[in-house]
Scaffold this motif. Sequence first.
Motif, PDB file in Angstrom:
ATOM      1  N   HIS A 182      84.402  56.285  47.702  1.00  0.00           N
ATOM      2  CA  HIS A 182      84.634  55.929  46.308  1.00  0.00           C
ATOM      3  C   HIS A 182      85.492  54.680  46.291  1.00  0.00           C
ATOM      4  CE1 HIS A 182      88.161  58.265  47.555  1.00  0.00           C
ATOM      5  NE2 HIS A 182      88.830  57.548  46.687  1.00  0.00           N
ATOM      6  N   ARG A 183      85.181  53.807  45.375  1.00  0.00           N
ATOM      7  CA  ARG A 183      85.991  52.614  45.208  1.00  0.00           C
ATOM      8  C   ARG A 183      87.163  52.938  44.290  1.00  0.00           C
ATOM      9  NH1 ARG A 183      85.147  48.594  48.878  1.00  0.00           N
ATOM     10  NH2 ARG A 183      82.925  48.320  49.237  1.00  0.00           N
ATOM     11  N   PRO A 184      88.356  52.447  44.632  1.00  0.00           N
ATOM     12  CA  PRO A 184      89.474  52.693  43.737  1.00  0.00           C
ATOM     13  C   PRO A 184      89.251  52.012  42.395  1.00  0.00           C
ATOM     14  CG  PRO A 184      90.056  51.124  45.467  1.00  0.00           C
ATOM     15  CD  PRO A 184      88.711  51.687  45.813  1.00  0.00           C
ATOM     16  N   THR A 185      89.759  52.600  41.346  1.00  0.00           N
ATOM     17  CA  THR A 185      89.623  52.010  40.029  1.00  0.00           C
ATOM     18  C   THR A 185      90.427  50.720  39.971  1.00  0.00           C
ATOM     19  OG1 THR A 185      91.497  53.319  39.264  1.00  0.00           O
ATOM     20  CG2 THR A 185      89.308  54.244  38.931  1.00  0.00           C
ATOM     21  N   LYS A 186      90.085  49.874  39.039  1.00  0.00           N
ATOM     22  CA  LYS A 186      90.762  48.595  38.915  1.00  0.00           C
ATOM     23  C   LYS A 186      92.243  48.830  38.631  1.00  0.00           C
ATOM     24  CE  LYS A 186      90.579  44.202  36.463  1.00  0.00           C
ATOM     25  NZ  LYS A 186      89.913  43.418  35.400  1.00  0.00           N
ATOM     26  N   PRO A 187      93.112  48.281  39.478  1.00  0.00           N
ATOM     27  CA  PRO A 187      94.537  48.547  39.301  1.00  0.00           C
ATOM     28  C   PRO A 187      95.080  47.895  38.046  1.00  0.00           C
ATOM     29  CG  PRO A 187      94.196  46.872  40.972  1.00  0.00           C
ATOM     30  CD  PRO A 187      92.839  47.406  40.611  1.00  0.00           C
ATOM     31  N   ARG A 188      96.091  48.544  37.476  1.00  0.00           N
ATOM     32  CA  ARG A 188      96.792  47.973  36.343  1.00  0.00           C
ATOM     33  C   ARG A 188      98.016  47.222  36.846  1.00  0.00           C
ATOM     34  NH1 ARG A 188      98.189  53.092  33.004  1.00  0.00           N
ATOM     35  NH2 ARG A 188      98.629  53.748  35.122  1.00  0.00           N
ATOM     36  N   PRO A 189      98.362  46.095  36.222  1.00  0.00           N
ATOM     37  CA  PRO A 189      99.534  45.353  36.692  1.00  0.00           C
ATOM     38  C   PRO A 189     100.820  46.118  36.393  1.00  0.00           C
ATOM     39  CG  PRO A 189      98.679  44.398  34.669  1.00  0.00           C
ATOM     40  CD  PRO A 189      97.683  45.431  35.102  1.00  0.00           C
ATOM     41  N   SER A 190     101.792  45.960  37.274  1.00  0.00           N
ATOM     42  CA  SER A 190     103.108  46.547  37.085  1.00  0.00           C
ATOM     43  C   SER A 190     104.136  45.461  37.324  1.00  0.00           C
ATOM     44  CB  SER A 190     103.316  47.714  38.055  1.00  0.00           C
ATOM     45  OG  SER A 190     104.607  48.256  37.916  1.00  0.00           O
ATOM     46  N   LEU A 191     105.181  45.416  36.523  1.00  0.00           N
ATOM     47  CA  LEU A 191     106.163  44.345  36.587  1.00  0.00           C
ATOM     48  C   LEU A 191     107.433  44.828  37.270  1.00  0.00           C
ATOM     49  CD1 LEU A 191     106.823  41.411  35.657  1.00  0.00           C
ATOM     50  CD2 LEU A 191     107.848  42.429  33.623  1.00  0.00           C
ATOM     51  N   VAL A 192     107.875  44.074  38.271  1.00  0.00           N
ATOM     52  CA  VAL A 192     109.136  44.340  38.950  1.00  0.00           C
ATOM     53  C   VAL A 192     109.950  43.060  38.926  1.00  0.00           C
ATOM     54  CG1 VAL A 192     110.254  44.965  41.108  1.00  0.00           C
ATOM     55  CG2 VAL A 192     108.133  46.088  40.464  1.00  0.00           C
ATOM     56  N   SER A 193     111.211  43.165  38.535  1.00  0.00           N
ATOM     57  CA  SER A 193     112.076  41.994  38.431  1.00  0.00           C
ATOM     58  C   SER A 193     113.268  42.161  39.358  1.00  0.00           C
ATOM     59  CB  SER A 193     112.556  41.818  36.986  1.00  0.00           C
ATOM     60  OG  SER A 193     113.408  40.697  36.889  1.00  0.00           O
ATOM     61  N   GLY A 194     113.613  41.094  40.100  1.00  0.00           N
ATOM     62  CA  GLY A 194     114.734  41.189  41.020  1.00  0.00           C
ATOM     63  C   GLY A 194     114.971  39.878  41.729  1.00  0.00           C
ATOM     64  N   ARG A 195     115.748  39.942  42.804  1.00  0.00           N
ATOM     65  CA  ARG A 195     116.090  38.755  43.584  1.00  0.00           C
ATOM     66  C   ARG A 195     115.426  38.820  44.954  1.00  0.00           C
ATOM     67  NH1 ARG A 195     120.411  35.831  41.609  1.00  0.00           N
ATOM     68  NH2 ARG A 195     121.509  36.782  39.843  1.00  0.00           N
ATOM     69  N   ILE A 196     114.931  37.689  45.436  1.00  0.00           N
ATOM     70  CA  ILE A 196     114.313  37.628  46.755  1.00  0.00           C
ATOM     71  C   ILE A 196     115.397  37.711  47.821  1.00  0.00           C
ATOM     72  CG2 ILE A 196     112.969  36.216  48.345  1.00  0.00           C
ATOM     73  CD1 ILE A 196     111.643  34.926  45.932  1.00  0.00           C
ATOM     74  N   LEU A 197     115.216  38.646  48.763  1.00  0.00           N
ATOM     75  CA  LEU A 197     116.126  38.766  49.902  1.00  0.00           C
ATOM     76  C   LEU A 197     115.527  38.170  51.163  1.00  0.00           C
ATOM     77  CD1 LEU A 197     117.441  42.433  49.426  1.00  0.00           C
ATOM     78  CD2 LEU A 197     118.446  40.302  48.602  1.00  0.00           C
ATOM     79  N   ASP A 198     114.218  38.297  51.321  1.00  0.00           N
ATOM     80  CA  ASP A 198     113.564  37.825  52.543  1.00  0.00           C
ATOM     81  C   ASP A 198     112.100  37.579  52.228  1.00  0.00           C
ATOM     82  OD1 ASP A 198     113.125  37.141  55.183  1.00  0.00           O
ATOM     83  OD2 ASP A 198     112.752  39.195  55.819  1.00  0.00           O
ATOM     84  N   ALA A 199     111.528  36.510  52.797  1.00  0.00           N
ATOM     85  CA  ALA A 199     110.117  36.197  52.566  1.00  0.00           C
ATOM     86  C   ALA A 199     109.492  35.669  53.841  1.00  0.00           C
ATOM     87  CB  ALA A 199     109.962  35.189  51.436  1.00  0.00           C
ATOM     88  N   THR A 200     109.843  36.277  54.980  1.00  0.00           N
ATOM     89  CA  THR A 200     109.313  35.834  56.260  1.00  0.00           C
ATOM     90  C   THR A 200     108.113  36.671  56.660  1.00  0.00           C
ATOM     91  OG1 THR A 200     110.860  37.293  57.415  1.00  0.00           O
ATOM     92  CG2 THR A 200     111.543  35.015  57.075  1.00  0.00           C
ATOM     93  N   MET A 201     107.338  36.174  57.645  1.00  0.00           N
ATOM     94  CA  MET A 201     106.162  36.839  58.179  1.00  0.00           C
ATOM     95  C   MET A 201     105.215  37.230  57.051  1.00  0.00           C
ATOM     96  SD  MET A 201     107.713  38.933  61.431  1.00  0.00           S
ATOM     97  CE  MET A 201     106.061  39.314  62.019  1.00  0.00           C
ATOM     98  N   ASN A 202     104.757  38.475  57.010  1.00  0.00           N
ATOM     99  CA  ASN A 202     103.771  38.901  56.013  1.00  0.00           C
ATOM    100  C   ASN A 202     104.366  39.878  55.011  1.00  0.00           C
ATOM    101  OD1 ASN A 202     101.608  37.438  57.223  1.00  0.00           O
ATOM    102  ND2 ASN A 202     101.539  38.996  58.822  1.00  0.00           N
ATOM    103  N   THR A 203     105.669  39.756  54.777  1.00  0.00           N
ATOM    104  CA  THR A 203     106.362  40.691  53.898  1.00  0.00           C
ATOM    105  C   THR A 203     107.335  39.930  53.023  1.00  0.00           C
ATOM    106  OG1 THR A 203     106.229  42.396  55.607  1.00  0.00           O
ATOM    107  CG2 THR A 203     107.780  42.786  53.836  1.00  0.00           C
ATOM    108  N   ILE A 204     107.506  40.404  51.787  1.00  0.00           N
ATOM    109  CA  ILE A 204     108.542  39.876  50.912  1.00  0.00           C
ATOM    110  C   ILE A 204     109.436  41.042  50.494  1.00  0.00           C
ATOM    111  CG2 ILE A 204     107.127  40.072  48.810  1.00  0.00           C
ATOM    112  CD1 ILE A 204     108.587  37.497  47.844  1.00  0.00           C
ATOM    113  N   VAL A 205     110.729  40.832  50.570  1.00  0.00           N
ATOM    114  CA  VAL A 205     111.703  41.873  50.244  1.00  0.00           C
ATOM    115  C   VAL A 205     112.516  41.405  49.052  1.00  0.00           C
ATOM    116  CG1 VAL A 205     113.636  43.271  51.081  1.00  0.00           C
ATOM    117  CG2 VAL A 205     111.840  42.537  52.665  1.00  0.00           C
ATOM    118  N   ILE A 206     112.655  42.265  48.053  1.00  0.00           N
ATOM    119  CA  ILE A 206     113.455  41.922  46.877  1.00  0.00           C
ATOM    120  C   ILE A 206     114.448  43.034  46.593  1.00  0.00           C
ATOM    121  CG2 ILE A 206     111.530  40.614  45.868  1.00  0.00           C
ATOM    122  CD1 ILE A 206     111.277  42.864  43.792  1.00  0.00           C
ATOM    123  N   ARG A 207     115.533  42.662  45.927  1.00  0.00           N
ATOM    124  CA  ARG A 207     116.479  43.633  45.387  1.00  0.00           C
ATOM    125  C   ARG A 207     116.202  43.735  43.894  1.00  0.00           C
ATOM    126  NH1 ARG A 207     119.477  47.384  47.702  1.00  0.00           N
ATOM    127  NH2 ARG A 207     120.430  45.882  49.144  1.00  0.00           N
TER     128      ARG A 207
END
Length: 266
Positions: A222-247
Amino acid sequence: MRKTAFVLSLAALVAILVCGAAFAAIFVGRLAIEDTPFHSTMHTIEGSFPKFTDTAGKDRAERINDLVGRFYSEVMTTAKPQSSGGPYPPVRFAYDIFDSGRYLSILLHGSVNAGNTQSHLVRTIVLDRRTFRILSLGDILGEDAHAKAERFIADEMQREPSRYLRGAKPPKVGDDTSFYVSGTGDLVFVFDKYAIAPGSAGTPEMVYPAKNLPERAGRPDHRPTKPRPSLVSGRILDATMNTIVIRADDGRKLSFATVDADKTKS
């Protein structure tokens, strides 16, 4: 650093690692995934790896954790001092998770920064989303999987030779070949840094489209249903390699895989 808002799909939330004073587990069915950070007095080690727990029994989780542990040992084996008695080079670990609806894929990254060069190894674990059985390439690509993969990789290298090392031969495909299934159901082959391409290419990937996979082997039930957007607000702590970390504004520390993320709305 200024506050930044991120528009994220609910489908990507499986890759969230909730951190804080205690590290909360993320559940995918009965499988719990906990973000485990690294601490060492002998090495400069950064990042984290996943730790799995199966609420229905520990055997499968132990097999997955064993594969994670083997990769850790493989990376640490490459992290040797440049001179006898010298310091160990810094090591960084990270991981990404993709959920296609039928398959759950875990990508393990390990980088060793030895002076002027930086190795980057990547290994993958693909699980059946319903049973959490560890899958082989044949489970995804069907009959004669290794031969099909070798032909596909050779064709890709011939199609864009400038992307790869001059004179590089298509690698043999075996049980240790790294592959994963993306969130859209595509089969993706991924290679270590310098294995077939120059260092500037990082860990190159080749995408085998989901539409070309065997009907029963590669396509989700089964294909997943079309995702709904979700909003997260914060500060960037790290954006290296293939991951972004926020507080986040509520104090949570959140980590998101960015390999297939749409970053145009950041």
